[in-house]
Scaffold this motif. Sequence first.
Motif, PDB file in Angstrom:
ATOM      1  N   LYS A   1     143.132  26.701  65.559  1.00  0.00           N
ATOM      2  CA  LYS A   1     144.136  25.829  66.189  1.00  0.00           C
ATOM      3  C   LYS A   1     144.947  25.301  65.355  1.00  0.00           C
TER       4      LYS A   1
ATOM      5  N   ASP B   1     152.915  36.007  76.508  1.00  0.00           N
ATOM      6  CA  ASP B   1     153.073  34.756  75.702  1.00  0.00           C
ATOM      7  C   ASP B   1     151.943  34.123  75.492  1.00  0.00           C
ATOM      8  N   THR B   2     150.928  34.411  76.664  1.00  0.00           N
ATOM      9  CA  THR B   2     149.449  33.631  76.423  1.00  0.00           C
ATOM     10  C   THR B   2     148.962  34.225  75.229  1.00  0.00           C
TER      11      THR B   2
ATOM     12  N   ARG C   1     150.141  35.769  72.734  1.00  0.00           N
ATOM     13  CA  ARG C   1     150.697  35.477  71.469  1.00  0.00           C
ATOM     14  C   ARG C   1     150.314  34.099  71.021  1.00  0.00           C
ATOM     15  N   ASN C   2     150.484  33.127  71.916  1.00  0.00           N
ATOM     16  CA  ASN C   2     150.017  31.668  71.622  1.00  0.00           C
ATOM     17  C   ASN C   2     148.720  31.794  70.929  1.00  0.00           C
TER      18      ASN C   2
ATOM     19  N   HIS D   1     149.071  33.430  67.309  1.00  0.00           N
ATOM     20  CA  HIS D   1     149.751  32.515  66.406  1.00  0.00           C
ATOM     21  C   HIS D   1     148.779  31.246  65.978  1.00  0.00           C
ATOM     22  N   SER D   2     147.934  31.024  66.762  1.00  0.00           N
ATOM     23  CA  SER D   2     147.123  29.707  66.546  1.00  0.00           C
ATOM     24  C   SER D   2     145.939  29.840  65.314  1.00  0.00           C
TER      25      SER D   2
END
Lengths: 252, 227
Positions: free
Chosen positions: A193, A238-239, A241-242, A245-246
């Motif tokens: 996170k 996008d979901t 990818r987020n 990235h986290s």
Amino acid sequence: MRLFNSLSIILLSFLMLSPSSYAEEVHAAVASNFTTPMKDIAKQYEEESGNKVILSFGSSGKFFAQIQNGAPFDVFLSADQNKPDALEKAGAIIPNSRFTYAIGALALWSSKADFIDNNNARLKSGDFNKLALANPKLAPYGVAAMEVLKGLGVTEKTRSKWVMGENISQTYQFVSTGNTDLGFVALSQIMSKGHIKSGSSWIIPSDQYSPIRQDAVLLKKAENSAAAKGLIDYLRSDTARNIIHSYGYKTE
Amino acid sequence: MLSASDLEAIWLTFKVATTVTVILLLIGTPIAWWLARTRSRLKGPISAIVALPLVLPPTVLGFYLLIAMGPNGFIGQLTQELGIGTLPFTFWGLIVASVFYSLPFVVQPIQNAIEAIGERPLEVAATLRAGSWDRFFTVVLPLAKPGFITAAILGFTHTVGEFGVVLMIGGNIPGQTRVVSVQIYDHVEALEYDQAHKLAAIMIIFSFVVLLSLYSFQRKNTLWGAK
């Protein structure tokens, strides 16, 4: 005979109990460094699509050998580009399905708090017992670590302190159990996170090593599977990818 | 045909397996002797502890050895107190782990052989005024010889074939901990299948020759014993 009857009833009930409520099943082979993000992504995909994702985690090299010998995987998320590339050349994938789903980041990590500040001073000083890195022959994170050492001009100085993990998970274990003071690990292993979970680290600037590109492919077995194709597409959403990235990865 | 690092791995494997077999015979014999002859209540628990390495998957065993021998583990703290540092990633760390891992393979054949001798020959030897050491070397050792040979074979080959434990605590250091099994694994993971095949073939042929010669020796030996 009575025993045989009761056994067949038990077996039949097992068959009936097995989950058949899902639309379709996807078997995915996933490189161990991507374990945690993939679990999150698969869960989201299952909720949104109603399909069932069955994940296997392990080393890319083993998966490569298994896929070439008929392993029942639809999707393969490798830790590098070489293996998907070799599979593509061997005609084992659906043409044009190969793409980079994540770009890994490298960190120098110690399980001890305050052992390193966010810089290379500790590494340059040589003031540590051992340095863990993934075997550069096998793991892209190991290749990246070698590039960093070379760039800092400390390859020969530190060589006697090297301890090599077969993969990045094992390298992480060497550091987290305190057996080595320092180690080059994947940022994704120590980050959750958006924060470093424990110990101290140097997040290495990405211009000090070549990008650790991780490729995914749709395998031949998935030719008629909409669910497998759906999962590959979902990795680019996008979901997904987020989530990626986290955990400290980049995407294209 | 073989690269220098392949040869180094073969030599290291031979060194590790030989060292481990010698150590196992030295510490396994008293354990087997005690287990074969004791009437103590501790016999059950001790036998179970000796057999435990059979239960745990090698990588799991290796993982806990890594923790135990690490700087915060109880073995690691002991070795640090003694001033020899920590054991993982060293030749001797590999030896300690392998001894633990192969122990049941050495203790059990010796224990069975000693149990098969029974009390009678020892009592007879005692009436002839043989001391306990004398009885061990002149009665037990010759009679239990096949058990010792089996134990040595199993201890040696099991150590040669060891992989999971070494993978966990070795750190893949050339000449120190990179044994043949790890080297083959490296070749496979790097998709160098040709080198992997060569090395695996050599390992199998070597082991076959060693086993064959030992078993033929054992057979001759028991024939002589029968005469």
